[in-house]
Design a protein around this motif. Sequence first.
Motif, PDB file in Angstrom:
ATOM      1  N   LEU A   1      -0.059 -10.747  11.330  1.00  0.00           N
ATOM      2  CA  LEU A   1       0.238  -9.877  10.199  1.00  0.00           C
ATOM      3  C   LEU A   1       1.579  -9.184  10.431  1.00  0.00           C
ATOM      4  O   LEU A   1       1.764  -8.471  11.420  1.00  0.00           O
ATOM      5  CB  LEU A   1      -0.852  -8.827  10.007  1.00  0.00           C
ATOM      6  CG  LEU A   1      -2.222  -9.340   9.587  1.00  0.00           C
ATOM      7  CD1 LEU A   1      -3.223  -8.201   9.552  1.00  0.00           C
ATOM      8  CD2 LEU A   1      -2.147 -10.030   8.234  1.00  0.00           C
ATOM      9  N   LEU A   2       2.509  -9.419   9.519  1.00  0.00           N
ATOM     10  CA  LEU A   2       3.810  -8.756   9.562  1.00  0.00           C
ATOM     11  C   LEU A   2       3.682  -7.478   8.744  1.00  0.00           C
ATOM     12  O   LEU A   2       3.342  -7.516   7.554  1.00  0.00           O
ATOM     13  CB  LEU A   2       4.892  -9.657   8.968  1.00  0.00           C
ATOM     14  CG  LEU A   2       6.287  -9.048   8.827  1.00  0.00           C
ATOM     15  CD1 LEU A   2       6.870  -8.714  10.199  1.00  0.00           C
ATOM     16  CD2 LEU A   2       7.201  -9.993   8.070  1.00  0.00           C
ATOM     17  N   THR A   3       3.923  -6.342   9.384  1.00  0.00           N
ATOM     18  CA  THR A   3       3.805  -5.047   8.724  1.00  0.00           C
ATOM     19  C   THR A   3       5.184  -4.420   8.628  1.00  0.00           C
ATOM     20  O   THR A   3       5.883  -4.294   9.634  1.00  0.00           O
ATOM     21  CB  THR A   3       2.858  -4.115   9.509  1.00  0.00           C
ATOM     22  OG1 THR A   3       1.593  -4.769   9.646  1.00  0.00           O
ATOM     23  CG2 THR A   3       2.673  -2.792   8.799  1.00  0.00           C
ATOM     24  N   ILE A   4       5.569  -4.042   7.419  1.00  0.00           N
ATOM     25  CA  ILE A   4       6.869  -3.412   7.169  1.00  0.00           C
ATOM     26  C   ILE A   4       6.606  -2.039   6.576  1.00  0.00           C
ATOM     27  O   ILE A   4       5.994  -1.923   5.506  1.00  0.00           O
ATOM     28  CB  ILE A   4       7.720  -4.257   6.201  1.00  0.00           C
ATOM     29  CG1 ILE A   4       7.883  -5.672   6.752  1.00  0.00           C
ATOM     30  CG2 ILE A   4       9.068  -3.600   5.960  1.00  0.00           C
ATOM     31  CD1 ILE A   4       8.462  -6.648   5.749  1.00  0.00           C
ATOM     32  N   ASP A   5       7.031  -0.993   7.276  1.00  0.00           N
ATOM     33  CA  ASP A   5       6.858   0.377   6.795  1.00  0.00           C
ATOM     34  C   ASP A   5       8.125   0.820   6.083  1.00  0.00           C
ATOM     35  O   ASP A   5       9.240   0.638   6.589  1.00  0.00           O
ATOM     36  CB  ASP A   5       6.553   1.330   7.953  1.00  0.00           C
ATOM     37  CG  ASP A   5       5.192   1.050   8.572  1.00  0.00           C
ATOM     38  OD1 ASP A   5       4.239   0.819   7.802  1.00  0.00           O
ATOM     39  OD2 ASP A   5       5.081   1.067   9.814  1.00  0.00           O
TER      40      ASP A   5
ATOM     41  N   ALA B   1       0.840  -1.199   0.000  1.00  0.00           N
ATOM     42  CA  ALA B   1       0.000   0.000   0.000  1.00  0.00           C
ATOM     43  C   ALA B   1       0.871   1.242   0.000  1.00  0.00           C
ATOM     44  O   ALA B   1       1.936   1.271   0.625  1.00  0.00           O
ATOM     45  CB  ALA B   1      -0.905   0.008   1.229  1.00  0.00           C
ATOM     46  N   LYS B   2       0.414   2.261  -0.702  1.00  0.00           N
ATOM     47  CA  LYS B   2       1.085   3.558  -0.689  1.00  0.00           C
ATOM     48  C   LYS B   2       0.355   4.423   0.327  1.00  0.00           C
ATOM     49  O   LYS B   2      -0.820   4.742   0.156  1.00  0.00           O
ATOM     50  CB  LYS B   2       1.054   4.188  -2.080  1.00  0.00           C
ATOM     51  CG  LYS B   2       1.862   5.451  -2.176  1.00  0.00           C
ATOM     52  CD  LYS B   2       2.008   5.903  -3.612  1.00  0.00           C
ATOM     53  CE  LYS B   2       2.904   7.130  -3.646  1.00  0.00           C
ATOM     54  NZ  LYS B   2       3.176   7.559  -5.003  1.00  0.00           N
ATOM     55  N   LYS B   3       1.037   4.792   1.408  1.00  0.00           N
ATOM     56  CA  LYS B   3       0.414   5.522   2.508  1.00  0.00           C
ATOM     57  C   LYS B   3       0.555   7.031   2.374  1.00  0.00           C
ATOM     58  O   LYS B   3      -0.152   7.768   3.020  1.00  0.00           O
ATOM     59  CB  LYS B   3       1.023   5.083   3.839  1.00  0.00           C
ATOM     60  CG  LYS B   3       0.943   3.588   4.109  1.00  0.00           C
ATOM     61  CD  LYS B   3      -0.473   3.119   4.203  1.00  0.00           C
ATOM     62  CE  LYS B   3      -1.038   3.487   5.537  1.00  0.00           C
ATOM     63  NZ  LYS B   3      -2.420   3.074   5.735  1.00  0.00           N
ATOM     64  N   GLY B   4       1.468   7.475   1.561  1.00  0.00           N
ATOM     65  CA  GLY B   4       1.710   8.899   1.348  1.00  0.00           C
ATOM     66  C   GLY B   4       2.579   9.035   0.112  1.00  0.00           C
ATOM     67  O   GLY B   4       2.844   8.052  -0.590  1.00  0.00           O
ATOM     68  N   GLU B   5       3.027  10.252  -0.147  1.00  0.00           N
ATOM     69  CA  GLU B   5       3.833  10.460  -1.356  1.00  0.00           C
ATOM     70  C   GLU B   5       5.127   9.657  -1.317  1.00  0.00           C
ATOM     71  O   GLU B   5       5.560   9.131  -2.330  1.00  0.00           O
ATOM     72  CB  GLU B   5       4.147  11.946  -1.526  1.00  0.00           C
ATOM     73  CG  GLU B   5       4.801  12.244  -2.851  1.00  0.00           C
ATOM     74  CD  GLU B   5       4.886  13.726  -3.128  1.00  0.00           C
ATOM     75  OE1 GLU B   5       5.860  14.114  -3.785  1.00  0.00           O
ATOM     76  OE2 GLU B   5       4.003  14.477  -2.705  1.00  0.00           O
ATOM     77  N   ASP B   6       5.735   9.533  -0.143  1.00  0.00           N
ATOM     78  CA  ASP B   6       6.996   8.806  -0.004  1.00  0.00           C
ATOM     79  C   ASP B   6       6.921   7.671   1.006  1.00  0.00           C
ATOM     80  O   ASP B   6       7.946   7.167   1.440  1.00  0.00           O
ATOM     81  CB  ASP B   6       8.117   9.770   0.405  1.00  0.00           C
ATOM     82  CG  ASP B   6       8.461  10.758  -0.685  1.00  0.00           C
ATOM     83  OD1 ASP B   6       8.402  10.376  -1.869  1.00  0.00           O
ATOM     84  OD2 ASP B   6       8.791  11.919  -0.365  1.00  0.00           O
TER      85      ASP B   6
END
Length: 158
Positions: free
Chosen positions: A117-121, A42-47
């Motif tokens: 759920l493994l979440t990688i930011d 998922a794209k959460k913001g511009e960067d």
Amino acid sequence: MRNTFDFTPLFRSGIGFDRMLNALEAASRVETVDNWPPYDIAKKGEDDYRITMAVAGFSQDELDITQEHNMLMVSGQKPAEDNAEYLHHGIAERAFRRRFELADHVKVVNASLVNGLLTIDLKREIPEEMKPRRIEIGSVKAKPKAEAKQIEADNQAA
């Protein structure tokens, strides 16, 4: 029948695009698709980006996340199986290795495991020297024209 593309003409005229062309060439070589474990990007913001993987049954100690250059590798390995005789074995606990190709300057900023759920930011952090900058256009003051000097000769008769 397999379609392959020859990027050789682009190598001759493009400078600095060799990494991108190599990535396109690698993408054209389709490997066997393993869709386990399932994941979302998922794209959460511009960067800002987030990868979420469903890794039910794995603990933090059994998961490994590694970033090397522009490659993010997520792998999971369960310890040796118990000797139980299963009448039905529907929970997938097999070892896995999932690779993600990252763009330049993308870094892992956080990883967490909650409810299977493994979440990688991820965040793209472009260095200041790589960001666009405005260049001021200066003017050079015109130098005044030098007056033509006239050489006077003595008018002396011999």
